[in-house]
Motif scaffolding. Structure first.
Motif, PDB file in Angstrom:
ATOM      1  N   GLU A   1       3.199  18.205   1.520  1.00 56.36           N
ATOM      2  CA  GLU A   1       1.842  18.666   1.193  1.00 56.36           C
ATOM      3  C   GLU A   1       1.408  18.106  -0.148  1.00 56.36           C
ATOM      4  N   PHE A   2       0.164  17.689  -0.208  1.00 61.68           N
ATOM      5  CA  PHE A   2      -0.340  17.188  -1.489  1.00 61.68           C
ATOM      6  C   PHE A   2      -1.801  17.573  -1.665  1.00 61.68           C
TER       7      PHE A   2
ATOM      8  N   VAL B   1      -5.265  16.407  -4.141  1.00 59.55           N
ATOM      9  CA  VAL B   1      -5.854  15.573  -5.197  1.00 59.55           C
ATOM     10  C   VAL B   1      -7.046  16.324  -5.774  1.00 59.55           C
ATOM     11  N   SER B   2      -7.057  16.421  -7.076  1.00 57.93           N
ATOM     12  CA  SER B   2      -8.218  17.031  -7.731  1.00 57.93           C
ATOM     13  C   SER B   2      -8.589  16.161  -8.926  1.00 57.93           C
ATOM     14  N   GLU B   3      -9.599  16.606  -9.667  1.00 56.31           N
ATOM     15  CA  GLU B   3      -9.970  15.799 -10.847  1.00 56.31           C
ATOM     16  C   GLU B   3      -8.845  15.790 -11.875  1.00 56.31           C
ATOM     17  N   PHE B   4      -7.901  16.753 -11.758  1.00 56.93           N
ATOM     18  CA  PHE B   4      -6.808  16.828 -12.738  1.00 56.93           C
ATOM     19  C   PHE B   4      -5.634  15.935 -12.361  1.00 56.93           C
ATOM     20  N   GLY B   5      -5.556  15.518 -11.123  1.00 57.37           N
ATOM     21  CA  GLY B   5      -4.447  14.652 -10.741  1.00 57.37           C
ATOM     22  C   GLY B   5      -3.992  14.895  -9.316  1.00 57.37           C
ATOM     23  N   LEU B   6      -2.777  14.439  -9.057  1.00 59.07           N
ATOM     24  CA  LEU B   6      -2.192  14.557  -7.714  1.00 59.07           C
ATOM     25  C   LEU B   6      -1.042  15.560  -7.791  1.00 59.07           C
ATOM     26  N   LEU B   7      -1.120  16.570  -6.966  1.00 55.89           N
ATOM     27  CA  LEU B   7      -0.063  17.586  -6.944  1.00 55.89           C
ATOM     28  C   LEU B   7       0.753  17.398  -5.673  1.00 55.89           C
ATOM     29  N   LEU B   8       2.080  17.268  -5.857  1.00 57.99           N
ATOM     30  CA  LEU B   8       2.970  17.079  -4.701  1.00 57.99           C
ATOM     31  C   LEU B   8       3.879  18.279  -4.580  1.00 57.99           C
ATOM     32  N   LYS B   9       3.943  18.858  -3.390  1.00 60.76           N
ATOM     33  CA  LYS B   9       4.842  19.999  -3.174  1.00 60.76           C
ATOM     34  C   LYS B   9       6.216  19.450  -2.818  1.00 60.76           C
ATOM     35  N   LEU B  10       7.235  19.897  -3.535  1.00 58.70           N
ATOM     36  CA  LEU B  10       8.580  19.352  -3.322  1.00 58.70           C
ATOM     37  C   LEU B  10       9.371  20.212  -2.350  1.00 58.70           C
ATOM     38  N   PRO B  11      10.275  19.596  -1.590  1.00 57.03           N
ATOM     39  CA  PRO B  11      11.181  20.402  -0.782  1.00 57.03           C
ATOM     40  C   PRO B  11      12.197  21.073  -1.705  1.00 57.03           C
ATOM     41  N   PRO B  12      12.914  22.086  -1.244  1.00 56.93           N
ATOM     42  CA  PRO B  12      13.940  22.699  -2.101  1.00 56.93           C
ATOM     43  C   PRO B  12      14.903  21.625  -2.580  1.00 56.93           C
ATOM     44  N   SER B  13      15.286  21.667  -3.861  1.00 58.33           N
ATOM     45  CA  SER B  13      16.114  20.568  -4.378  1.00 58.33           C
ATOM     46  C   SER B  13      17.518  20.650  -3.780  1.00 58.33           C
ATOM     47  N   ASP B  14      18.055  19.481  -3.443  1.00 57.88           N
ATOM     48  CA  ASP B  14      19.346  19.384  -2.768  1.00 57.88           C
ATOM     49  C   ASP B  14      20.279  18.611  -3.693  1.00 57.88           C
TER      50      ASP B  14
ATOM     51  N   ASP C   1       0.822  -1.211   0.000  1.00 58.90           N
ATOM     52  CA  ASP C   1       0.000   0.000   0.000  1.00 58.90           C
ATOM     53  C   ASP C   1       0.858   1.264   0.000  1.00 58.90           C
ATOM     54  N   ARG C   2       2.065   1.138  -0.529  1.00 58.69           N
ATOM     55  CA  ARG C   2       2.907   2.326  -0.641  1.00 58.69           C
ATOM     56  C   ARG C   2       3.349   2.550  -2.086  1.00 58.69           C
ATOM     57  N   VAL C   3       3.219   3.787  -2.517  1.00 55.14           N
ATOM     58  CA  VAL C   3       3.742   4.193  -3.828  1.00 55.14           C
ATOM     59  C   VAL C   3       4.965   5.055  -3.564  1.00 55.14           C
ATOM     60  N   PHE C   4       6.050   4.780  -4.285  1.00 52.83           N
ATOM     61  CA  PHE C   4       7.267   5.587  -4.141  1.00 52.83           C
ATOM     62  C   PHE C   4       7.405   6.464  -5.377  1.00 52.83           C
ATOM     63  N   VAL C   5       7.366   7.764  -5.152  1.00 49.88           N
ATOM     64  CA  VAL C   5       7.544   8.694  -6.262  1.00 49.88           C
ATOM     65  C   VAL C   5       9.012   9.120  -6.254  1.00 49.88           C
ATOM     66  N   HIS C   6       9.720   8.772  -7.312  1.00 46.47           N
ATOM     67  CA  HIS C   6      11.169   9.046  -7.391  1.00 46.47           C
ATOM     68  C   HIS C   6      11.383  10.298  -8.221  1.00 46.47           C
ATOM     69  N   VAL C   7      11.691  11.391  -7.544  1.00 43.98           N
ATOM     70  CA  VAL C   7      11.910  12.640  -8.263  1.00 43.98           C
ATOM     71  C   VAL C   7      13.406  12.751  -8.564  1.00 43.98           C
ATOM     72  N   LEU C   8      13.765  12.607  -9.833  1.00 41.13           N
ATOM     73  CA  LEU C   8      15.177  12.540 -10.230  1.00 41.13           C
ATOM     74  C   LEU C   8      15.686  13.856 -10.806  1.00 41.13           C
ATOM     75  N   ASP C   9      14.894  14.468 -11.653  1.00 40.06           N
ATOM     76  CA  ASP C   9      15.361  15.666 -12.348  1.00 40.06           C
ATOM     77  C   ASP C   9      14.258  16.696 -12.436  1.00 40.06           C
ATOM     78  N   THR C  10      14.211  17.591 -11.477  1.00 42.35           N
ATOM     79  CA  THR C  10      13.305  18.734 -11.627  1.00 42.35           C
ATOM     80  C   THR C  10      13.725  19.844 -10.679  1.00 42.35           C
TER      81      THR C  10
ATOM     82  N   SER D   1       6.925  21.842  -7.511  1.00 49.69           N
ATOM     83  CA  SER D   1       5.948  20.764  -7.332  1.00 49.69           C
ATOM     84  C   SER D   1       5.942  19.885  -8.580  1.00 49.69           C
ATOM     85  N   ILE D   2       5.350  18.703  -8.435  1.00 51.52           N
ATOM     86  CA  ILE D   2       5.109  17.877  -9.624  1.00 51.52           C
ATOM     87  C   ILE D   2       3.651  17.425  -9.623  1.00 51.52           C
TER      88      ILE D   2
END
Ligand code: H79
Length: 448
Positions: A410-411, A413-426, A374-383, A387-388
């Protein structure tokens, strides 16, 4: 006279029946994998990361495993390498330890490459490490024993293409400069191969599988694959047949592999085939070479290698990462340091890789997703963005947090999708993994 004729006929019929029977017993034109094979496939998919090893007498020249062909070397000259092969530093215990510390779960080693030289003790030809080199030991046995001891699975790379064997005839697209007579008996060559494979799957304990390569040299030849595959699955039903022929899988094959590309991509020009419904694997090099190459200093960075592993996982595939050991039997130091760093990364982030499957968000330029339970891992590699946005998930998202420190994300969910707020990129973080806890009742579907 009559009796003799009768006896001859009886012998003939018995032989025929035996041949037919063994063909029936071993060949598998239609193929149903055994229960143990299905379990091995699951193990393979969970394992995610393997070590590819290209090591042979070609390693001595430090110019890759294709050196014989690329330099148009005659077989009579190439043969001089064998009596000079003595890897004083070969320590299989150390090899396996490095692979394990890197987080790799299996090793796929060249038992023989296109030069046809067997790195194992074979009775089918004297063109082998035991009979032709002063080292005189079966390196494959030593490595297989050590893998069994340290709990890592061993797979055998096996080249179907052969630049040495007199019966590899008619020649294919390569091997014309070796100076062989232009004659030979193809069926005898297939018997030779099946004989070697019988040895490999009888004398080395449990084998994870075979990694076939080189069939592309003669795409139209009658390879009698069902017989060869049957021999292997008869001896070890759990063994996975991985075939690098760059085509759609044939019956009897258990894993679809992609050379230097992720499934569905074709950057290297070897992978136009569509993605099949089998366990998947992608193979590539740490620098640009498979066999040891003295002048190839184009080592990928640890960050690039981690990204490769993660992007493979996001496409539901394993990464088989190659090391070309030096002729003295040691791994190049540049490879070892990178493997250690990948291992360190996996210690922290491995939960988002091992045992996962390709996740619900399709691979994108920003990264990929994997999932487990029951876990999804979102791997943010290049952005660089704040947010994504992901497609709307099929399961209800309960929470989102960073894998590295548990911080909540923070996230919305709307009819358009899932918006995830990203921490400052390190810049020190290779992969910002966001864990989504989703409602267990409706686990997400993989992206393909
Ligand atoms: O075992 C490794 C390669 O030797 C084998 N498959 C991987 C796993 C392989 N065979 N063919 N190819 C890969 C693609 C062909 C590449 C070639 Fe070349 C380009 C052959 C000749 C030109 C690379 C560059 C090898 C020699 C020079």
């Amino acid at each position: 006279m009559k009796l003799a004729a009768h006896r001859t006929l009886t012998i003939f019929l018995t032989t025929l029946a035996l041949i037919l029977f063994s063909e029936l017993a071993y060949s598998q034109p239609s193929y149903t994998p055994s229960q143990s094979n299905l379990e091995a496939r699951k193990w393979f998919q969970d394992a995610k990361f393997g070590m590819f090893l290209h090591w042979g007498i070609y390693s001595e020249l430090g110019d890759g495993e294709w050196v014989m062909e690329v330099r148009h070397m005659a077989g009579s000259d190439y043969q001089k390498l064998a009596p000079q092969f003595y890897p004083v530093k070969f320590d299989p215990k150390q090899w396996v330890a490095v692979a394990k510390a890197a987080g790799m779960k299996y090793i796929t080693v060249t038992t023989r490459h296109h030069d046809g030289f067997s790195m194992f003790d074979t009775k089918q030809s004297d063109w082998n490490i035991v009979q032709r080199t002063p080292y005189g030991k079966d390196a494959i046995r030593m490595l297989a024993d050590e893998c069994h001891k340290q709990g890592i699975r061993i797979f055998f790379y096996y080249s179907q293409l052969d630049w040495h064997h007199p019966d590899y005839y008619p020649l294919g697209s390569t091997g014309w400069g070796a100076g062989r007579e232009r004659k030979g008996d193809w069926n005898r060559y297939l018997d030779f191969m099946n004989g070697q494979l019988t040895e490999l799957f009888s004398n080395y304990g449990e084998v994870g599988g075979v990694w076939f390569d080189g069939m592309w040299d003669k795409p139209d030849a009658d390879w009698q694959l069902s017989k060869t595959y049957g021999v292997i699955h008869h001896l070890q039903p759990q063994a996975l047949i991985v075939a690098n022929h760059h085509k759609r899988p044939n019956p009897g094959e258990d894993v679809q592999t992609f050379e230097r590309d992720l499934p569905g991509e074709n950057k290297a020009g070897l992978s136009g085939q569509s993605v099949a419904d089998l366990p998947l694997e992608s193979s590539d090099t740490i620098n640009g070479s498979w066999g040891y190459n003295l002048t190839d200093n184009k080592f990928k960075t640890t960050r690039e290698l981690v990204h490769y592993l993660v992007r493979a996982a996001g496409r539901n595939a394993n990464l088989l990462l190659n090391v070309g050991p030096m002729p003295n039997g040691e791994f190049p130091p540049e490879a070892v340091s990178r493997l250690q760093e990948i291992g360190k990364w996996l210690q922290q982030y491995g939960d988002s890789i091992y045992g996962t499957r390709g996740g619900p968000a399709p691979p994108a330029s920003w990264g990929v997703s994997t999932y487990k339970g029951d876990r999804v891992f979102v791997h943010v590699l290049d952005t660089d963005g704040p947010s994504i946005a992901l497609p709307k998930p099929s399961a209800k998202v309960l929470s989102a947090s960073l894998l590295r420190d548990g911080r909540k994300i923070e996230f919305a969910v709307s009819e358009f999708g899932l918006l995830l707020k990203l921490p400052p990129s390190d810049p020190n973080v290779f992969d910002e993994v966001i864990v989504l806890n989703v409602e267990a009742a409706s686990p997400p579907k993989p992206s393909r």
